[in-house]
Write a protein that holds these residues in place. Structure first.
Motif, mmCIF file in Angstrom:
data_model
loop_
_atom_site.group_PDB
_atom_site.id
_atom_site.type_symbol
_atom_site.label_atom_id
_atom_site.label_comp_id
_atom_site.label_asym_id
_atom_site.label_seq_id
_atom_site.Cartn_x
_atom_site.Cartn_y
_atom_site.Cartn_z
ATOM 1 N N ASP A 83 13.566 -12.664 17.314
ATOM 2 C CA ASP A 83 14.507 -12.979 16.200
ATOM 3 C C ASP A 83 15.511 -12.669 16.965
ATOM 4 N N SER A 84 15.878 -11.808 17.487
ATOM 5 C CA SER A 84 16.532 -11.186 17.758
ATOM 6 C C SER A 84 18.032 -12.675 18.249
ATOM 7 N N VAL A 85 17.125 -13.150 19.505
ATOM 8 C CA VAL A 85 17.970 -14.187 19.573
ATOM 9 C C VAL A 85 17.730 -15.672 18.912
ATOM 10 N N THR B 158 20.558 -18.436 18.572
ATOM 11 C CA THR B 158 21.604 -17.852 19.558
ATOM 12 C C THR B 158 22.430 -19.232 20.616
#
Lengths: 112, 178
Positions: free
Chosen positions: B94-96, B99
């Motif tokens: 999820d963090s990327v 992006t």
């Protein structure tokens, strides 16, 4: 032999002796090029593409790796005799901005 | 790999059937660039994800040529040039998601990798106007530079069953497609 190394006027010329410079022969090319730079301390290299009518990204990647290594040893690699399809690859990848390209071997030799 | 040029020959034959003569500008150049695109797609898939099987799916949909190369080998790992040391692996966390990372750069252009979902990456080329880096880069993702130069859309999918799918789209004028 897919690559022939010849010394002309003190410059090492690597002649690619096959029409397709591709991933198949990249390892061999790397070994020839790196042997000159690492083991024989060669600083001035010309790569002759005169017989090549197709080059892929793997082969060109190896060529750039060689240039990086050669530059680190204060040397240079120049390119000779690009046929139109290979010249198109150099343009597409903008390697024509990275390498000096010559149509004539004597001009390439004199440029060092 | 010795007969890899045959995949380009096959694509060229298919395009000669599908594209109407005289409707594509610089027909020879178009065919050459499609052959190169096919070659790079196939050779990179085979070299970078050595598996036991490669499937090539080529079709036209409306006015675009679609090529999907499926392999069952190792996944494509993103190693961003703008985040040295970082490796982005499937499933993309999820963090990327959403992006952008740079996977190739030279003085004039970068190739961006956009994380579209937990299993899909999208690649696109962008002009930088020069001066981003003087450093020579290539070995990792030089093939991606070529693919993003020759096509309109490049995506990579990794499936839970372990398939890698590199998928490219190249647009043609609508009136050119048979």
């Amino acid at each position: 032999m897919n690559f022939l190394v010849e010394e002309v006027s003190g410059i090492n010329v690597v002649r690619i002796a096959i029409p397709r410079a591709t991933a198949d022969v990249s390892k061999e090319f790397k070994s020839v090029l790196f042997d000159l730079i690492d083991n024989k301390n060669v600083q001035k290299v010309i790569v002759d593409f005169g017989k090549v009518d197709f080059a892929d990204s793997s082969f060109l990647g190896t060529l750039v790796s060689g240039l990086k290594k050669c530059s680190a040893n204060k040397g240079d690699i120049k390119i000779l005799s690009l046929q139109p399809p290979v010249r198109a690859m150099f343009e597409l990848t903008r390697l024509y901005k990275v390498f000096e390209i010559f149509d004539n071997e004597q001009d390439a030799i004199k440029s060092f | 790999m010795k007969f890899i040029h045959l995949v380009g020959d096959a694509l060229e034959s298919y395009l000669r059937l599908k594209l109407l003569p005289g409707k594509v500008l610089s027909e020879d150049e178009t065919l050459k660039s499609c052959r190169l695109m096919m070659y790079e797609l196939y050779s990179n898939a085979v070299r970078h994800s050595p598996g036991s099987k490669v499937d090539i799916i080529i079709y036209f949909k409306l006015n675009y040529l679609a090529i999907d190369i499926e392999t069952n080998g190792e996944e494509f790992i993103v190693r961003p040039k703008d985040k040295p040391g970082l490796e982005i692996r499937f499933p993309y966390p999820d963090s990327v998601l959403g992006t952008n990372f740079i996977v190739y750069r030279d003085k004039d252009e970068v190739v961006n990798c956009h994380v579209l979902s937990d299993s899909c990456l999208e690649f696109s080329k962008q002009k930088t106007g020069g001066g981003v880096t003087e450093e020579l880069e290539i070995p990792d993702h030089f093939g991606l530079l070529l693919l993003t130069s020759l096509t309109n859309d490049v995506k990579y999918f990794r499936t839970k069953s372990g398939k890698n799918i590199f998928s490219v789209r190249k647009h043609f004028p609508k009136e050119a497609v048979n």
